[in-house]
Design an enzyme around this catalytic site. Structure first.
Site, PDB file in Angstrom:
ATOM      1  N   ASP A 145     -16.909 -16.221 -32.969  1.00  0.00           N
ATOM      2  CA  ASP A 145     -15.885 -15.175 -32.095  1.00  0.00           C
ATOM      3  C   ASP A 145     -16.503 -14.879 -30.849  1.00  0.00           C
ATOM      4  O   ASP A 145     -17.350 -14.098 -30.444  1.00  0.00           O
ATOM      5  CB  ASP A 145     -15.578 -13.996 -33.428  1.00  0.00           C
ATOM      6  CG  ASP A 145     -15.283 -14.585 -34.648  1.00  0.00           C
ATOM      7  OD1 ASP A 145     -14.210 -15.151 -34.705  1.00  0.00           O
ATOM      8  OD2 ASP A 145     -16.130 -14.337 -35.868  1.00  0.00           O
ATOM      9  N   MET A 196      -4.557 -15.433 -38.731  1.00  0.00           N
ATOM     10  CA  MET A 196      -5.265 -14.764 -39.360  1.00  0.00           C
ATOM     11  C   MET A 196      -4.584 -13.344 -40.356  1.00  0.00           C
ATOM     12  O   MET A 196      -4.529 -13.775 -40.164  1.00  0.00           O
ATOM     13  CB  MET A 196      -5.341 -13.832 -38.108  1.00  0.00           C
ATOM     14  CG  MET A 196      -6.224 -14.092 -36.619  1.00  0.00           C
ATOM     15  SD  MET A 196      -7.924 -14.993 -36.597  1.00  0.00           S
ATOM     16  CE  MET A 196      -8.744 -13.075 -37.327  1.00  0.00           C
ATOM     17  N   ASP A 226      -8.771 -17.123 -41.567  1.00  0.00           N
ATOM     18  CA  ASP A 226     -10.267 -15.976 -41.322  1.00  0.00           C
ATOM     19  C   ASP A 226      -9.622 -14.820 -41.218  1.00  0.00           C
ATOM     20  O   ASP A 226      -8.692 -13.910 -40.824  1.00  0.00           O
ATOM     21  CB  ASP A 226     -10.233 -15.948 -39.615  1.00  0.00           C
ATOM     22  CG  ASP A 226     -11.328 -15.468 -39.030  1.00  0.00           C
ATOM     23  OD1 ASP A 226     -12.384 -14.910 -39.266  1.00  0.00           O
ATOM     24  OD2 ASP A 226     -11.065 -15.846 -37.397  1.00  0.00           O
ATOM     25  N   GLY A 227     -10.663 -13.663 -42.041  1.00  0.00           N
ATOM     26  CA  GLY A 227     -10.163 -12.253 -42.215  1.00  0.00           C
ATOM     27  C   GLY A 227     -10.481 -11.507 -43.648  1.00  0.00           C
ATOM     28  O   GLY A 227      -9.660 -11.559 -44.305  1.00  0.00           O
ATOM     29  N   GLY A 228     -11.155 -11.538 -43.645  1.00  0.00           N
ATOM     30  CA  GLY A 228     -11.582 -10.154 -44.837  1.00  0.00           C
ATOM     31  C   GLY A 228     -11.421 -11.455 -46.550  1.00  0.00           C
ATOM     32  O   GLY A 228     -11.600 -10.593 -47.206  1.00  0.00           O
ATOM     33  N   MET A 267     -15.185 -12.247 -27.917  1.00  0.00           N
ATOM     34  CA  MET A 267     -14.175 -11.436 -27.939  1.00  0.00           C
ATOM     35  C   MET A 267     -13.972 -10.234 -26.402  1.00  0.00           C
ATOM     36  O   MET A 267     -15.842 -10.279 -26.050  1.00  0.00           O
ATOM     37  CB  MET A 267     -14.664 -10.091 -29.125  1.00  0.00           C
ATOM     38  CG  MET A 267     -14.143 -10.722 -30.337  1.00  0.00           C
ATOM     39  SD  MET A 267     -14.168  -9.034 -31.771  1.00  0.00           S
ATOM     40  CE  MET A 267     -14.317 -10.522 -33.215  1.00  0.00           C
ATOM     41  N   MET A 272     -10.921 -14.917 -28.818  1.00  0.00           N
ATOM     42  CA  MET A 272     -10.071 -13.553 -28.136  1.00  0.00           C
ATOM     43  C   MET A 272     -10.459 -13.047 -27.535  1.00  0.00           C
ATOM     44  O   MET A 272     -11.143 -12.250 -26.666  1.00  0.00           O
ATOM     45  CB  MET A 272     -10.295 -13.075 -29.493  1.00  0.00           C
ATOM     46  CG  MET A 272     -10.182 -13.846 -30.965  1.00  0.00           C
ATOM     47  SD  MET A 272     -10.590 -12.603 -32.340  1.00  0.00           S
ATOM     48  CE  MET A 272     -12.256 -13.443 -32.135  1.00  0.00           C
ATOM     49  N   GLY A 289     -16.999 -14.384 -42.889  1.00  0.00           N
ATOM     50  CA  GLY A 289     -18.177 -13.788 -41.770  1.00  0.00           C
ATOM     51  C   GLY A 289     -19.028 -12.424 -42.760  1.00  0.00           C
ATOM     52  O   GLY A 289     -19.965 -13.140 -43.662  1.00  0.00           O
ATOM     53  N   SER A 290     -18.402 -11.424 -43.104  1.00  0.00           N
ATOM     54  CA  SER A 290     -19.552 -10.743 -44.114  1.00  0.00           C
ATOM     55  C   SER A 290     -19.698 -11.263 -45.873  1.00  0.00           C
ATOM     56  O   SER A 290     -20.495 -10.586 -45.931  1.00  0.00           O
ATOM     57  CB  SER A 290     -18.489  -8.796 -43.591  1.00  0.00           C
ATOM     58  OG  SER A 290     -17.083  -9.020 -43.431  1.00  0.00           O
ATOM     59  N   SER A 314     -18.432 -17.530 -40.559  1.00  0.00           N
ATOM     60  CA  SER A 314     -17.914 -16.828 -39.205  1.00  0.00           C
ATOM     61  C   SER A 314     -20.072 -16.089 -38.720  1.00  0.00           C
ATOM     62  O   SER A 314     -20.171 -15.249 -39.632  1.00  0.00           O
ATOM     63  CB  SER A 314     -17.231 -15.970 -39.241  1.00  0.00           C
ATOM     64  OG  SER A 314     -17.693 -15.098 -37.791  1.00  0.00           O
ATOM     65  N   HIS A 374     -18.545 -20.942 -37.304  1.00  0.00           N
ATOM     66  CA  HIS A 374     -17.174 -19.960 -36.446  1.00  0.00           C
ATOM     67  C   HIS A 374     -18.510 -19.289 -35.631  1.00  0.00           C
ATOM     68  O   HIS A 374     -18.295 -18.814 -35.984  1.00  0.00           O
ATOM     69  CB  HIS A 374     -16.025 -19.388 -37.715  1.00  0.00           C
ATOM     70  CG  HIS A 374     -15.476 -18.490 -37.151  1.00  0.00           C
ATOM     71  ND1 HIS A 374     -13.378 -19.550 -36.651  1.00  0.00           N
ATOM     72  CD2 HIS A 374     -14.658 -16.828 -36.882  1.00  0.00           C
ATOM     73  CE1 HIS A 374     -13.000 -18.409 -36.220  1.00  0.00           C
ATOM     74  NE2 HIS A 374     -13.571 -17.388 -35.928  1.00  0.00           N
ATOM     75  N   HIS A 404     -13.303 -19.545 -31.712  1.00  0.00           N
ATOM     76  CA  HIS A 404     -11.751 -19.148 -31.134  1.00  0.00           C
ATOM     77  C   HIS A 404     -12.320 -17.498 -30.096  1.00  0.00           C
ATOM     78  O   HIS A 404     -13.106 -16.550 -30.452  1.00  0.00           O
ATOM     79  CB  HIS A 404     -12.188 -18.073 -33.412  1.00  0.00           C
ATOM     80  CG  HIS A 404     -11.524 -17.057 -33.042  1.00  0.00           C
ATOM     81  ND1 HIS A 404     -11.051 -16.170 -34.422  1.00  0.00           N
ATOM     82  CD2 HIS A 404      -9.500 -16.790 -32.890  1.00  0.00           C
ATOM     83  CE1 HIS A 404      -9.829 -15.436 -35.020  1.00  0.00           C
ATOM     84  NE2 HIS A 404      -9.272 -15.736 -33.144  1.00  0.00           N
TER      85      HIS A 404
HETATM   86  C1  DX5 Z   1     -12.522 -10.866 -36.832  1.00  0.00           C
HETATM   87  C2  DX5 Z   1     -12.864 -12.060 -36.521  1.00  0.00           C
HETATM   88  C3  DX5 Z   1     -13.207 -13.322 -37.695  1.00  0.00           C
HETATM   89  C4  DX5 Z   1     -14.807 -12.740 -38.038  1.00  0.00           C
HETATM   90  C5  DX5 Z   1     -14.063 -12.854 -39.724  1.00  0.00           C
HETATM   91  O1  DX5 Z   1     -11.789 -10.562 -35.733  1.00  0.00           O
HETATM   92  O2  DX5 Z   1     -12.040 -13.405 -36.230  1.00  0.00           O
HETATM   93  O3  DX5 Z   1     -13.717 -14.644 -37.774  1.00  0.00           O
HETATM   94  O4  DX5 Z   1     -15.837 -12.561 -38.284  1.00  0.00           O
HETATM   95  O5  DX5 Z   1     -15.308 -11.442 -40.584  1.00  0.00           O
HETATM   96  P1  DX5 Z   1     -15.164 -11.102 -41.899  1.00  0.00           P
HETATM   97  O6  DX5 Z   1     -15.608 -12.829 -42.416  1.00  0.00           O
HETATM   98  O7  DX5 Z   1     -16.446 -10.337 -41.855  1.00  0.00           O
HETATM   99  O8  DX5 Z   1     -13.486 -10.813 -42.139  1.00  0.00           O
HETATM  100 ZN    ZN Z   2     -12.598 -15.620 -36.279  1.00  0.00          ZN
END
Ligand code: DX5
Ligand code: ZN
Length: 220
Positions: free
Chosen positions: A36, A139, A177-179, A38, A70, A199-200, A9, A34, A68
């Protein structure tokens, strides 16, 4: 262990060097990225839109995107992603008033249809649309930011969706997706995930290739 795909991501990438960041991930074997989107309305954050994908396409970076969305309203955004190497467009059912219409818009521009389910979103949203869905994105954080903590109670939901897919339509991809990090990826895959959005834990590492290898090595 079952097969899975790591989907980086780029929300956590270095935007000063976005092309280079994507190429490094491609070099590590990731061919789906991915993306995102927003809008500071559906989620309290503002990120990127189709202009970035136009630029990536113009610069001949041959990668596919897992968009994705949002954003709310979302329908007017969907056509803007036409012909930009987008494989899937994923929407949140609560972000649109007429979900069936939104799904048809995604299909009309030739993209795969993804449905994202927030931690508190019921699986009932899938009841009448399963036939049109190509990907379900579970999520494991509340959407809006990278770097949040994984919500472990969502593992049960991943298992429930896996069951639903296997029972109904085996070709649907189950994405999470997430954490996600080295401490939870094994459980996520054991729960039935096909795509692992990270992502991170990738982009904040010193060496992306090594980070991807570490994820692959831990899942044996
Ligand atoms: C959060 C995003 C994710 C995000 C995930 O709202 O939809 O795609 O980039 O990042 P990590 O892996 O750091 O949670
Ligand atoms: Zn995402």
């Amino acid at each position: 262990m079952k097969k899975f795909l790591i989907v980086p991501s780029i929300l956590s990438a270095n935007f000063c060097h976005l092309g280079r960041e994507i190429k490094t991930m491609m070099h590590a074997g990731c061919n789906l990225i991915h993306f995102d989107v927003m809008d500071n309305h559906y989620v309290p954050n503002l990120t990127m839109g189709p202009m970035i994908l136009e630029s990536i396409k113009k610069n001949k970076i041959q990668v596919l995107f897992d968009v994705h969305l949002m954003a709310s309203p979302v329908d007017s955004l969907i056509p803007l992603f036409y012909d930009l190497n987008v494989k899937f467009i994923t929407v949140h059912p609560e972000s649109t008033i007429h979900l069936d219409k939104t799904i048809q818009l995604i299909k009309k521009i030739g993209c795969g249809v993804g449905i994202a389910l927030n931690p508190a979103t019921s699986l009932h949203y899938l009841d009448y649309i399963m036939g049109d869905v190509d990907l379900i994105l579970i999520m494991t954080v509340n959407p809006g930011f990278g770097g949040q903590t994984f919500l472990p109670y969502i593992l049960k939901k991943i298992q429930q969706v896996r069951y639903l897919i296997d029972k109904n339509k085996k070709s649907v991809i189950l994405s999470v997706d997430g954490g996600i990090n080295l401490s939870n990826i094994v459980q996520i895959i054991q729960s039935g995930a096909d795509y692992i959005v990270i992502g991170s834990a990738l982009f904040h590492s010193q060496n992306y290739l090594q980070a991807i290898q570490d994820f692959k090595d831990i899942v044996v």
